[in-house]
Scaffold this motif. Structure first.
Motif, PDB file in Angstrom:
ATOM      1  N   TYR A   1       1.020  -1.234   0.120  1.00  0.00           N
ATOM      2  CA  TYR A   1       0.092  -0.003   0.282  1.00  0.00           C
ATOM      3  C   TYR A   1       1.422   1.519   0.320  1.00  0.00           C
ATOM      4  O   TYR A   1       0.085   2.140  -0.719  1.00  0.00           O
ATOM      5  CB  TYR A   1      -1.376  -0.077   1.183  1.00  0.00           C
ATOM      6  CG  TYR A   1      -1.926  -1.182   0.908  1.00  0.00           C
ATOM      7  CD1 TYR A   1      -3.421  -0.750   0.835  1.00  0.00           C
ATOM      8  CD2 TYR A   1      -1.988  -2.339   1.258  1.00  0.00           C
ATOM      9  CE1 TYR A   1      -4.014  -1.405   0.667  1.00  0.00           C
ATOM     10  CE2 TYR A   1      -3.226  -3.120   0.992  1.00  0.00           C
ATOM     11  CZ  TYR A   1      -3.979  -3.124   0.566  1.00  0.00           C
ATOM     12  OH  TYR A   1      -5.500  -3.675   0.325  1.00  0.00           O
ATOM     13  N   TYR A   2       1.853   0.779   0.547  1.00  0.00           N
ATOM     14  CA  TYR A   2       3.164   2.314   0.315  1.00  0.00           C
ATOM     15  C   TYR A   2       3.685   2.213  -0.546  1.00  0.00           C
ATOM     16  O   TYR A   2       3.267   3.607  -1.068  1.00  0.00           O
ATOM     17  CB  TYR A   2       4.010   2.041   1.666  1.00  0.00           C
ATOM     18  CG  TYR A   2       5.101   2.897   1.931  1.00  0.00           C
ATOM     19  CD1 TYR A   2       5.431   4.346   2.398  1.00  0.00           C
ATOM     20  CD2 TYR A   2       6.452   3.260   0.863  1.00  0.00           C
ATOM     21  CE1 TYR A   2       5.649   5.167   2.799  1.00  0.00           C
ATOM     22  CE2 TYR A   2       7.386   4.588   1.007  1.00  0.00           C
ATOM     23  CZ  TYR A   2       7.182   5.153   2.372  1.00  0.00           C
ATOM     24  OH  TYR A   2       8.131   5.785   1.977  1.00  0.00           O
ATOM     25  N   GLY A   3       3.417   1.664  -1.771  1.00  0.00           N
ATOM     26  CA  GLY A   3       4.051   1.780  -2.891  1.00  0.00           C
ATOM     27  C   GLY A   3       3.017   2.586  -3.594  1.00  0.00           C
ATOM     28  O   GLY A   3       3.763   2.966  -4.049  1.00  0.00           O
ATOM     29  N   ALA A   4       1.960   1.458  -3.641  1.00  0.00           N
ATOM     30  CA  ALA A   4       0.385   1.702  -4.546  1.00  0.00           C
ATOM     31  C   ALA A   4       0.124   3.798  -4.011  1.00  0.00           C
ATOM     32  O   ALA A   4      -0.102   4.557  -4.795  1.00  0.00           O
ATOM     33  CB  ALA A   4      -0.290   1.656  -3.961  1.00  0.00           C
ATOM     34  N   CYS A   5       0.865   4.068  -3.105  1.00  0.00           N
ATOM     35  CA  CYS A   5       0.476   5.236  -2.568  1.00  0.00           C
ATOM     36  C   CYS A   5       1.512   6.414  -2.908  1.00  0.00           C
ATOM     37  O   CYS A   5       1.529   6.819  -4.306  1.00  0.00           O
ATOM     38  CB  CYS A   5       0.682   6.343  -1.370  1.00  0.00           C
ATOM     39  SG  CYS A   5      -0.592   5.027   0.290  1.00  0.00           S
ATOM     40  N   MET A   6       2.792   6.383  -2.969  1.00  0.00           N
ATOM     41  CA  MET A   6       4.548   6.270  -4.016  1.00  0.00           C
ATOM     42  C   MET A   6       3.772   6.293  -5.268  1.00  0.00           C
ATOM     43  O   MET A   6       4.102   8.016  -5.975  1.00  0.00           O
ATOM     44  CB  MET A   6       5.305   6.309  -3.609  1.00  0.00           C
ATOM     45  CG  MET A   6       5.657   6.467  -2.398  1.00  0.00           C
ATOM     46  SD  MET A   6       6.404   7.800  -1.848  1.00  0.00           S
ATOM     47  CE  MET A   6       7.180   7.833  -0.371  1.00  0.00           C
ATOM     48  N   ASN A   7       3.645   5.396  -5.727  1.00  0.00           N
ATOM     49  CA  ASN A   7       3.180   5.459  -7.499  1.00  0.00           C
ATOM     50  C   ASN A   7       1.784   6.541  -8.479  1.00  0.00           C
ATOM     51  O   ASN A   7       1.597   6.932  -9.512  1.00  0.00           O
ATOM     52  CB  ASN A   7       3.099   3.822  -8.044  1.00  0.00           C
ATOM     53  CG  ASN A   7       4.464   2.964  -7.527  1.00  0.00           C
ATOM     54  OD1 ASN A   7       5.101   3.815  -7.451  1.00  0.00           O
ATOM     55  ND2 ASN A   7       3.751   2.104  -7.622  1.00  0.00           N
ATOM     56  N   CYS A   8       0.978   6.904  -6.947  1.00  0.00           N
ATOM     57  CA  CYS A   8      -0.237   7.591  -7.685  1.00  0.00           C
ATOM     58  C   CYS A   8       0.411   9.100  -7.246  1.00  0.00           C
ATOM     59  O   CYS A   8      -0.375   9.635  -8.246  1.00  0.00           O
ATOM     60  CB  CYS A   8      -1.096   6.955  -6.470  1.00  0.00           C
ATOM     61  SG  CYS A   8      -2.151   5.582  -6.156  1.00  0.00           S
ATOM     62  N   LEU A   9       1.580   9.356  -6.472  1.00  0.00           N
ATOM     63  CA  LEU A   9       2.248  10.498  -6.345  1.00  0.00           C
ATOM     64  C   LEU A   9       3.087  11.509  -7.658  1.00  0.00           C
ATOM     65  O   LEU A   9       3.801  10.336  -8.497  1.00  0.00           O
ATOM     66  CB  LEU A   9       3.188  11.245  -5.518  1.00  0.00           C
ATOM     67  CG  LEU A   9       2.511  10.425  -4.127  1.00  0.00           C
ATOM     68  CD1 LEU A   9       2.970  10.551  -2.861  1.00  0.00           C
ATOM     69  CD2 LEU A   9       1.107  11.840  -4.160  1.00  0.00           C
ATOM     70  N   PRO A  10       2.552  12.615  -8.214  1.00  0.00           N
ATOM     71  CA  PRO A  10       3.470  12.700  -8.824  1.00  0.00           C
ATOM     72  C   PRO A  10       4.587  13.845  -9.082  1.00  0.00           C
ATOM     73  O   PRO A  10       5.296  13.690  -7.835  1.00  0.00           O
ATOM     74  CB  PRO A  10       2.755  14.314  -9.803  1.00  0.00           C
ATOM     75  CG  PRO A  10       2.388  15.218  -8.459  1.00  0.00           C
ATOM     76  CD  PRO A  10       1.445  13.182  -7.468  1.00  0.00           C
ATOM     77  N   GLN A  11       5.929  12.870  -9.776  1.00  0.00           N
ATOM     78  CA  GLN A  11       7.707  13.191  -8.970  1.00  0.00           C
ATOM     79  C   GLN A  11       7.667  14.476  -8.362  1.00  0.00           C
ATOM     80  O   GLN A  11       8.798  14.243  -8.168  1.00  0.00           O
ATOM     81  CB  GLN A  11       8.032  12.860 -10.898  1.00  0.00           C
ATOM     82  CG  GLN A  11       8.260  11.484 -11.196  1.00  0.00           C
ATOM     83  CD  GLN A  11       8.491  11.354 -12.329  1.00  0.00           C
ATOM     84  OE1 GLN A  11       9.550  12.382 -12.753  1.00  0.00           O
ATOM     85  NE2 GLN A  11       8.289  10.209 -13.148  1.00  0.00           N
ATOM     86  N   ASP A  12       7.013  14.902  -9.038  1.00  0.00           N
ATOM     87  CA  ASP A  12       7.873  16.661  -8.243  1.00  0.00           C
ATOM     88  C   ASP A  12       6.889  16.834  -6.725  1.00  0.00           C
ATOM     89  O   ASP A  12       7.251  17.708  -6.227  1.00  0.00           O
ATOM     90  CB  ASP A  12       7.682  17.714  -8.747  1.00  0.00           C
ATOM     91  CG  ASP A  12       6.193  17.910  -8.687  1.00  0.00           C
ATOM     92  OD1 ASP A  12       5.186  17.414  -9.059  1.00  0.00           O
ATOM     93  OD2 ASP A  12       5.538  19.479  -9.377  1.00  0.00           O
TER      94      ASP A  12
END
Length: 661
Positions: free
Chosen positions: A389-400
Motif C-alpha cells: 500500500y505504501y508503494g501504491a501511494c508513492m506510485n500515485c504521486l506526481p514526481q515533484d
C-alpha cells in the motif's frame, strides 16, 4: 471476491443496455444492413460483457459505486466535545448503519461470489462435456469419404477459399445436418456423401466459410459469456441471436460468390438438406447447415432478397458500429473503486479499500485525496509496515511531490531500506547521486549498496566497495572475540566448520548469512539495538527450517571439487586487470572475466544469500547457484581455475554468460 462479482454484475447491466438497443433496432436494421454486420456487431456487446474497462466517469460506475456517507450533523444543544486527534492520525467519518447499499446482508452476501462462480463453472463444464459427448457420438458413427472425385472437390474449394489446413470429410447418416466439428482436427460431417454434385459443392462451400471465419471459436466465446452471465436472461437471448445471425451471415458470404441462377439452387439445397437429416441433433459448440424450420424460412427469404450493399449502407454500418462502441464506453462498468471526495467521502472510501485488501481500489481512491490526507495515509501504511500500500501511494504521486523527499528522509532515518527504495525509484538521477553520496558519507552500507545500483555511477560503487571491505574487517574483529573465524568463503566456530552461520540485527534482518551443508555446527549471532553483539549460540533445526524451508537439502550439495578450487571472494581480492574489467559490467547481468590464471563469475545486483555447487566433468565447469533468502543488495563473485569452459545455472535454469578477456 464479492468485488469481482460486483464488477461482473455492472458489466452485465452495461451489456444489457447494448443488447436492448440491438433488440429494439433489429426490425429496422434487419433488411437494411448486411447480415455480416448483424453478426459481428455482437462482438462489441461481448467485449462490454467481458472486459472491465471503463472511463473514469461512467453510468455503471456511478450506479454501482458505494454511496458516499455524509457526515451526521449534531444539533447545537446536543453538541459533544470530541477529544483532540494527533496530526498524523487518520480521521474517518462515522459509519452510517442505515445508509442504503446494493449488497444483501449476512452470510448470503459473503457467498454471492461463490454461488455465481460455482454456477458459471458447472454450466461451462456441462457445455464442454455435452459437446465432447456429441463429438464422440458423431465421430463413432462416421465413415471416411474415400471417393476421389469428392475429395478432389474439397481440395479445390479449400484452395479457392484460402483454407490451407487439411479438412477431413466424413459421412454419418444419423447426423441431422451437414456440420463442422473440431478445433484441432476440423472435419465436415455429411448425412449423405452421395449428394448431387451442385448440392455437394454448395454444402462444402457453406461449411468451409464457417471454418474460414472461425465461427467455432466465436460460438465458444459466446458460450463462455453466457456461462459467466448465466443470471441475465438477455445474455441468453443474445446467444440465440448470434447463432441465428451466424447462419444468415454465412449464407450471405456464400451467395456473394454465386451467380443469380446459382443462388436459387443454393436455396433448394437447404430444403433438401433439411429433409435428408438423421436423428442426431446438433451441439452448442458445432456449426450446422440448418437449425430450425423458422430459421430456414428466414434464410430462404434472405436468399430471395439478396443484394450487394451500396457504399451508403457500408458507411451507415460503420457509423452505427461506432455509436454502439461509444455507447458501451459511456455505459462503462464498476471497476472496483469509488470516486471519492477529497474532503468528506474520500478518506473513508480509501480506508475501506485498505481494510478490504483492495490495492487497486485503494490507489484509485488515494489519488483523489488532497495532500494532507495523502500524507496521513502514507503514515498509516508506513507505521503498519504495509509495503504494497505504501508503494501504491508513492506510485500515485506526481514526481515533484514533496512527499517523496519527506518519506525518503523518514525511511533513511529509521533504516527501513525497503521503504526507502520506493521513493528513490521515482527520483531523478541527480537526486539519486546526492543520496548515494550521503549514504557513503554516513557509512550506511546497506543504503550505499542499494544506491550504487540505483545511481549507476562507478565512483559510488568504488566507495561502496571500500565500505564493504571496512565493514567486513570490522565484523571479523568482532567475531574473533567470540571464537568465530573465516577462511575463504567458510565460517568456523571454535574451530568447527559452520553448516549455517546467521548474524541477526535487532530487527531480525541479516548482517551475515552463510551456509555450507558440509559443516558440523549451526551458529546464530544476535545483536543489541545499538548493533553490538548480544549473544552467540546454536541454531535449532526448527529455526533452520523456518529460515530456508525445503531449499536447504544436504543431499543436493555433494561437492566433488576441493573447496579451495572454487571460492567466493570479494572485489578487493581481485587482481587489478579483473577490477578494471568489472567497471564496464552492467548491473543484473552474468559475466565470465578471464584474468591471469583464474576466471571469475560475476553478477552485480544479486540481492540474495546463496549457495553454490561446482562440478568439473569432461573438462567443463558446471556451477549451480541456489538462492536462499532475499537481501537488500549483494553480488556474486566466484573464482575458479582457468583452462576449462564454464556454464552456470541459477535455481536450475541456465543463464547467459558474457565473457571478458
Amino acid at each position: 471476491m464479492n468485488g469481482i462479482f460486483r464488477v461482473f454484475v455492472s458489466l452485465s447491466a452495461s451489456g444489457s443496455l447494448l443488447i436492448l438497443f440491438l433488440l429494439l433496432a433489429g426490425p429496422l436494421l434487419k433488411n437494411r444492413l448486411s447480415r455480416r454486420w448483424q453478426y459481428y456487431i455482437w462482438l462489441i456487446v461481448i467485449a462490454r460483457l467481458l472486459l472491465p474497462l471503463s472511463p473514469e466517469v461512467s453510468l455503471m460506475g456511478a450506479v454501482f459505486r458505494e454511496p458516499v456517507r455524509a457526515a451526521v450533523s449534531v444539533p447545537a444543544a446536543d453538541a459533544v466535545a470530541l477529544p483532540a486527534v494527533p496530526a498524523g492520525d487518520v480521521v474517518l467519518p462515522p459509519e452510517d448503519e442505515s445508509a442504503p447499499s446494493w449488497e444483501i446482508g449476512g452470510a448470503l452476501r459473503q457467498n454471492l461470489w461463490a454461488i455465481w462462480l460455482g454456477a458459471a463453472a458447472l454450466l461451462l463444464l456441462r457445455k464442454i462435456t455435452v459437446y465432447q459427448s456429441f463429438g464422440r457420438y458423431i465421430r463413432a458413427g462416421c465413415t471416411e469419404v474415400s471417393d476421389v472425385a469428392r475429395l478432389d472437390c474439397l481440395g479445390e474449394l479449400c484452395g479457392e477459399m484460402g483454407v490451407h489446413r487439411p479438412i477431413e470429410l466424413y459421412e454419418n447418416r444419423l447426423a441431422s445436418s451437414p456440420m463442422l466439428l473440431g478445433f484441432f482436427r476440423p472435419c465436415i460431417v455429411l448425412p449423405d456423401a452421395g449428394l448431387p454434385d451442385d448440392d455437394f459443392r454448395y454444402t462444402l462451400r457453406h461449411e468451409l466459410t464457417h471454418y474460414r471465419r472461425r465461427d467455432l471459436l466465436y460460438k465458444w466465446l459466446v458460450q463462455a459469456t453466457v456461462c459467466l452471465h448465466w443470471f441475465n436472461p438477455l445474455v441468453w437471448w443474445m446467444g440465440r441471436e448470434i447463432s441465428r445471425a451466424c447462419e444468415l451471415a454465412c449464407d450471405e458470404a456464400v451467395l456473394r460468390s454465386l451467380e443469380p441462377q446459382q443462388r436459387r439452387a443454393y436455396g433448394d439445397m437447404l430444403l433438401r438438406a433439411t429433409a435428408a437429416g438423421g436423428g442426431y441433433g446438433d451441439s452448442a459448440g458445432s456449426v450446422t447447415l440448418h437449425e430450425s424450420g423458422e430459421l430456414l424460412k428466414e434464410r430462404l427469404r434472405a436468399i430471395m432478397n439478396f443484394k450487394k450493399n451500396s457504399r451508403i449502407v457500408t458507411a451507415v454500418s460503420f457509423l452505427l458500429a461506432a455509436v454502439l462502441l461509444l455507447g458501451g464506453a459511456a455505459a462503462g462498468a464498476y471497476t472496483g473503486a469509488a470516486v471519492p471526495n477529497a474532503g468528506k467521502g474520500g478518506p473513508s472510501a480509501a480506508y475501506r479499500r485498505y481494510q478490504e485488501g483492495d490495492v487497486a481500489g485503494f490507489s484509485a481512491a488515494y489519488v483523489m485525496l488532497d495532500e494532507a490526507a495523502q500524507r496521513k495515509y502514507l503514515n498509516l501504511c508506513y507505521e503498519d509496515g504495509s509495503i504494497a500500500y505504501y508503494g501504491a501511494c508513492m506510485n500515485c504521486l506526481p514526481q515533484d511531490s514533496p512527499l517523496f523527499a519527506e518519506f525518503a528522509e523518514k525511511a533513511y532515518a529509521d533504516e527501513k531500506i525497503a521503504f526507502f527504495s520506493i521513493p528513490i525509484n521515482r527520483m531523478s538521477q541527480s537526486d539519486r547521486e546526492a543520496w548515494a553520496d550521503r549514504a557513503v558519507e554516513d557509512k550506511r552500507l546497506a543504503f550505499s549498496a542499494m544506491l550504487a545500483n540505483a545511481a549507476g555511477t562507478e565512483r559510488v560503487q568504488q566507495e561502496t566497495d571500500k565500505l564493504t571491505a571496512e565493514r567486513e574487517k570490522q565484523l571479523l574483529e568482532e567475531y574473533k572475540a567470540y571464537g568465530i573465524t573465516k577462511s575463504g568463503w567458510n565460517y568456523y566456530y571454535q574451530g568447527k566448520l559452520t553448516r549455517v552461520f546467521a548474524d541477526f540485527q535487532a530487527n531480525e534482518s541479516f548482517v551475515t548469512l552463510n551456509t555450507n551443508p558440509k559443516g558440523t555446527v549451526s551458529v546464530k549471532v544476535t545483536r543489541n539495538a545499538d548493533g553490538s553483539i548480544k549473544t552467540v549460540g546454536y541454531l535449532t533445526e526448527s529455526e533452520i527450517d523456518e529460515m530456508f524451508g525445503d531449499d536447504f537439502e544436504e543431499d543436493e550439495w555433494d561437492d566433488p571439487v576441493d573447496e579451495d578450487t572454487i571460492v567466493n571472494i570479494s572485489r578487493e581480492d581481485l587482481p587489478e586487470a579483473a577490477r578494471k574489467a568489472m567497471q564496464n559490467c552492467a548491473v543484473r547481468k552474468w559475466y565470465l572475466i578471464h584474468a591471469g590464471e583464474r576466471q571469475y563469475i560475476y553478477y552485480n545486483g544479486f540481492a540474495w544469500s546463496f549457495g553454490y555447487e561446482p562440478e568439473l566433468s569432461d573438462g567443463k565447469w558446471t556451477v549451480d547457484i541456489v538462492r536462499f533468502r532475499k537481501k537488500d543488495s549483494g553480488y556474486v563473485l566466484l573464482s575458479l581455475p582457468e583452462g576449462a569452459p564454464v556454464s552456470i545455472t541459477c535455481d536450475g535454469e541456465a543463464v547467459a554468460l558474457t565473457e571478458i578477456k
